[in-house]
Design a protein around this motif. Structure first.
Motif, short mmCIF file in Angstrom:
data_model
loop_
_atom_site.label_atom_id
_atom_site.label_comp_id
_atom_site.label_asym_id
_atom_site.label_seq_id
_atom_site.Cartn_x
_atom_site.Cartn_y
_atom_site.Cartn_z
N UNK A 695 0.92 -1.27 0.01
CA UNK A 695 -0.70 0.03 0.67
C UNK A 695 0.67 1.49 -0.01
N UNK A 696 1.00 2.10 -1.12
CA UNK A 696 1.50 3.37 -1.48
C UNK A 696 1.24 3.67 0.00
N UNK A 697 0.51 4.20 0.65
CA UNK A 697 0.46 5.09 1.54
C UNK A 697 0.85 4.91 2.61
N UNK A 698 1.28 4.04 2.84
CA UNK A 698 1.64 2.61 4.33
C UNK A 698 3.27 3.82 4.39
N UNK A 699 3.75 4.54 5.31
CA UNK A 699 4.98 5.07 5.45
C UNK A 699 5.68 5.34 6.85
N UNK A 700 5.22 4.59 8.09
CA UNK A 700 5.83 4.07 8.98
C UNK A 700 5.28 2.91 9.10
N UNK A 701 6.12 2.16 9.81
CA UNK A 701 6.15 1.01 10.50
C UNK A 701 7.03 1.09 11.72
N UNK A 702 6.01 0.87 12.71
CA UNK A 702 6.93 1.85 14.36
C UNK A 702 7.06 -0.21 14.94
N UNK A 728 10.32 9.88 3.22
CA UNK A 728 11.09 8.71 3.85
C UNK A 728 10.14 7.52 3.79
N UNK A 729 10.07 6.31 4.27
CA UNK A 729 9.57 5.37 5.08
C UNK A 729 10.18 5.74 6.16
N UNK A 730 9.19 5.65 7.53
CA UNK A 730 9.99 5.58 8.76
C UNK A 730 10.18 4.74 9.60
N UNK A 731 10.92 4.09 9.38
CA UNK A 731 11.48 2.79 10.82
C UNK A 731 11.70 3.31 12.02
N UNK A 732 10.49 3.23 12.88
CA UNK A 732 10.67 3.71 14.44
C UNK A 732 10.85 2.07 15.47
N UNK A 733 11.35 2.07 15.60
CA UNK A 733 12.18 1.59 17.05
C UNK A 733 12.35 1.58 17.99
N UNK A 734 11.53 0.37 18.47
CA UNK A 734 11.08 0.22 20.22
C UNK A 734 11.97 -0.99 20.56
N UNK A 735 12.87 -1.58 19.78
CA UNK A 735 12.95 -3.12 20.63
C UNK A 735 14.79 -3.71 20.28
N UNK A 736 14.87 -2.48 19.05
CA UNK A 736 16.66 -2.30 19.21
C UNK A 736 16.87 -3.49 18.64
N UNK A 737 16.68 -3.24 17.26
CA UNK A 737 17.22 -3.86 16.31
C UNK A 737 18.17 -3.59 14.56
#
Length: 755
Positions: A695-702, A728-737
């Protein structure tokens, strides 16, 4: 003494003249503007060179009763009238598609031979014999605006270069200077092309266009009719060598060609060009490479015939270079025979988000039209229902399944039906889930020794291992097996071992460089749990008073292993509040996001705390979220018959999904996620929609979920699709990957270097 040509940065010298000379070297014949105008009866509102088209049609022959006959003048007149009357009342794209079909398949005419009526189909382009076509081009091609009312300059447009095949304008080129003051000049040329396609501009020219180019002397990009600016593509040539390019670039034009090219210009233009040539070998620019790669007569006809699609959702699509060369490499591979007579296969590794599904459709079209392979049947195998639906929809909207009946016949509804389709059927294209395919291959009727079967396995590494692979080979011993993957398995090059070698690769890094996918911006945002941890520790100490320090430490380790610490309400609440803040501050209203968490219980908690955080915001800043997961196991977690005591996951499911089928619910939510009118802006997921969801509208993965290897690469690629509002596509990491991400990318770079 040779006088060196002084550098000139006007578009005329930096971009247009080099392009005109190069087109001449590629085999095109230049028509000065006055001659091009005369060939269209001196009419600025007419864009087809009727005189040229008529001369080509006079060479056409049709066969009747074993004899060849020329076309009558009446048929020629009817063909010209048909091609010169684009149905713009139905919209530019529709008119362009009708013209394209005429170019691809020809137009039927009525002829009489010895008094008998015949209806031959006449080709407007001779696809088999390239030399049996006319390739001409001109510059400053003046066209009257459809919205113009007078004869002033404002009522006309002048595309810099237009290329005609048999008098039909298939290519429009805008040439800009390399040092524009208003920003990137290639973008300016793209903007001009898009403006000129509007209804009140010159859409009657673009009704015929197959390739559109914007160049600036150093580089360029290309698109086709209706291509949004974000999707104009770069090109990297994989067939022409550097030596080939230098030879083409530095071939000296004959005096006659120079006279033709510069006869209508001021002498200073020719003097400048000749001094440039005399100064020594010219280097090949990015503009030169684009023109050589796309506009040699042979390559242009390949691009138009094999690598152009009309998609009901996206519009008109012209292939990117990785799709072109991947398919060309694959075609040569499939044509090869093993000692047993079977066909060779292999692996196409094109990074997730770079158009892998469309590559499969382009391949299907190429196979249908290819003289050596058009008899082949295609079996498309996927491992998920949503992916099967996506691919079959792509084939349908791309025109390879023309009707609902075709699509219905193509779908394998059960393993037994698929076995019959493979063993005795004649369907041109078959779609099946891998589970049905594995069931079918165990049945005795699922046996076909034909070498004219091509099996396309999407992400085949996930399901074609061990016994399944053996059964597949036994059922179709001579078929070509081709695996398409965005993330080959890294362990012992597992994908390659099962399907043969990787025959074409297109990596994530290359896709970002080419602007084929959106670059990903990584940020680690580990929540500050100091205050919460003190509260948790105080509570922990109260309930473990009688335990030794060693026992307490052991108990904490056990909790951590089970994941309870990651599911602690305080932690999830903090992250949920941070997600809401980040989402509201960083995402355009037209963009959406996903939250990946490690369990259904965490997903329900996240939903609760997201809603609480959103309730504190102004109504204009709030957004809607939902959970996408498989149904809960209702046998677990019950402590009472009271409904109020239902486990949280079961209660959420009952209240939000209820009796609705899970697949129907998921599909409905995904449709809302893509909808502009009724937007669902965040999907909270556990395992679903982390692969194969485009889905092109998908812009951030938490990310609050442990991810590794190809699963990690698949997950982060959910946010790399191009969208006009997405930088940008955002990758917001709360797990330390981050360490795992670096390691995995390094492994794929190593695999790419060995491919």
């Amino acid at each position: 003494m040779v006088v060196l040509a002084a550098p000139k940065f006007q578009e005329e010298y930096s971009a247009k003249l080099p392009a005109l000379a190069l087109l001449t070297n590629l085999g095109w014949s230049f028509l000065p503007p006055d001659q091009a105008l005369a060939a269209r009866d001196g009419k600025f509102d007419q864009v087809v060179l009727r005189d040229v088209l008529q001369a080509e049609l006079q060479k056409r022959r049709f066969t009747y009763a074993g004899q060849q006959y020329p076309l009558s003048q009446k048929s020629i007149d009817n063909l010209i009238a048909e091609i010169c009357s684009p149905a713009l009342n139905e919209g530019l794209l529709s008119a362009n598609e009708k013209i394209y079909n005429h170019l691809l398949y020809g137009i039927s005419v009525t002829e009489f031979v010895d008094g008998k009526k015949v209806s031959p189909t006449i080709a407007l382009i001779d696809w088999q014999n390239i030399a049996n076509n006319s390739f001409t081009f001109t510059e400053e091609f003046t066209v009257s605006r459809s919205g113009g009312v007078g004869s002033s300059h404002q009522d006309k447009r002048r595309p810099d270069i237009v290329c005609f095949v048999n008098g039909i304008p298939l290519v429009v080129i805008e040439a800009k200077r390399p040092d524009g003051n208003k920003g990137p000049t290639v973008a300016e040329g793209i903007s001009q092309c898009l403006r000129n396609q509007r209804p009140d501009e010159i859409p009657h020219l673009f009704a015929y266009s197959q390739l559109l180019l914007s160049i600036n002397g150093f580089k360029g990009r290309y698109g086709t009719c209706g291509t949004p600016d974000k999707f104009w593509a770069a090109w990297r040539e994989e067939e022409l060598t550097d030596t080939d390019k230098l030879v083409i670039k530095n071939t000296k034009l004959t005096s006659a060609k120079l006279d033709n090219l510069f006869g209508h210009r001021k002498p200073v233009d020719r003097d400048w060009y000749e001094s440039l040539i005399a100064a020594g070998e010219l280097s090949v620019s990015g503009q030169d490479e684009l023109l050589m790669s796309l506009l040699s007569p042979q390559r242009l006809l390949e691009m138009v015939r094999y690598f152009t699609l009309f998609d009901k959702k996206i519009g008109k699509i012209v292939a990117r270079y990785q799709q072109v060369f991947g398919i060309k490499t694959l075609i040569e591979r499939i044509k090869m025979r093993k000692m047993t007579g079977g066909r060779e296969g292999g692996v196409i590794w094109h990074t997730t988000g770079s158009g892998k599904s469309l590559t499969m459709v382009f391949l299907s079209k190429t196979l249908i039209l290819h003289d050596d392979l058009k008899q082949c049947r295609i079996v498309v195998i996927t491992d998920r229902v949503d992916l099967e639906a996506q691919l079959s929809a792509t084939f349908t909207s791309g025109g390879e399944l023309a009707s609902k009946k075709d699509k219905s016949a193509a779908m394998a509804t059960s393993g037994r039906r698929l076995a019959a389709q493979i063993g005795k059927g004649n369907e041109r294209i078959i779609f099946s889930l891998i589970q049905k395919f594995n069931t079918a291959t165990k049945l005795p009727e699922c046996k076909n020794d034909s070498s004219d079967i091509i099996v396309l396995v999407d992400e085949g590494h996930r399901s074609q291992d061990g016994e399944n692979n053996i059964q597949m080979r036994q059922a179709l011993p001579n078929a070509a097996f081709v695996a398409f993957t965005g993330t080959p398995l890294l362990k012992d090059d597992k994908t390659e071992n099962k399907f043969g070698k990787i025959i074409h690769a297109y990596t994530m890094q290359r896709a970002v460089e080419d602007k084929t996918v959106t670059p990903l911006l990584y940020e680690e945002r580990i929540p500050d749990l100091d205050v919460n941890e003190r509260a948790i520790d105080a509570g922990f100490n109260r309930i473990t008073t009688d335990l030794s320090e060693e026992q307490k430490a052991d108990l904490k380790r056990k909790y951590a292993k089970k994941g309870e610490l990651y599911q602690a309400n305080d932690r999830i609440q903090l992250i949920a509040e941070d997600i809401v803040k980040h989402f509201v501050e960083n995402l355009d209203d037209d963009l959406n996001g996903q939250l990946a968490c490690d369990s259904k219980a965490s997903a329900v908690k996240y939903k609760k705390y997201l809603d609480e955080a959103l309730a504190l915001l102004p109504a204009s800043s709030r957004f809607e979220s939902t959970i996408i997961m498989s149904p809960p196991d209702t046998r677990e977690g019950n402590s009472s018959i009271d409904e109020a005591a239902l486990p949280e996951v079961t209660r959420w499911w009952k209240e939000n999904v209820g009796s609705e089928d899970e697949k129907v619910y998921t599909r409905r939510m995904v449709e809302r996620f893509a909808d502009d009118e009724d937007p669902l802006r965040m999907l909270i997921v556990v395992d679903k929609l982390l692969t194969g969801f485009d889905e092109p509208k998908n812009a951030v993965l938490y990310i609050d979920k442990p991810l590794k290897g190809h699963n990690l690469i698949q997950a982060i690629a959910r946010v790399n699709r191009l969208h006009p509002k997405k930088e940008f596509g955002y990758l917001i990491d709360y797990r330390g990957i981050l360490a795992e991400l670096d390691t995995t990318i390094g492994k794929y770079q190593d695999l790419a270097s060995r491919t």
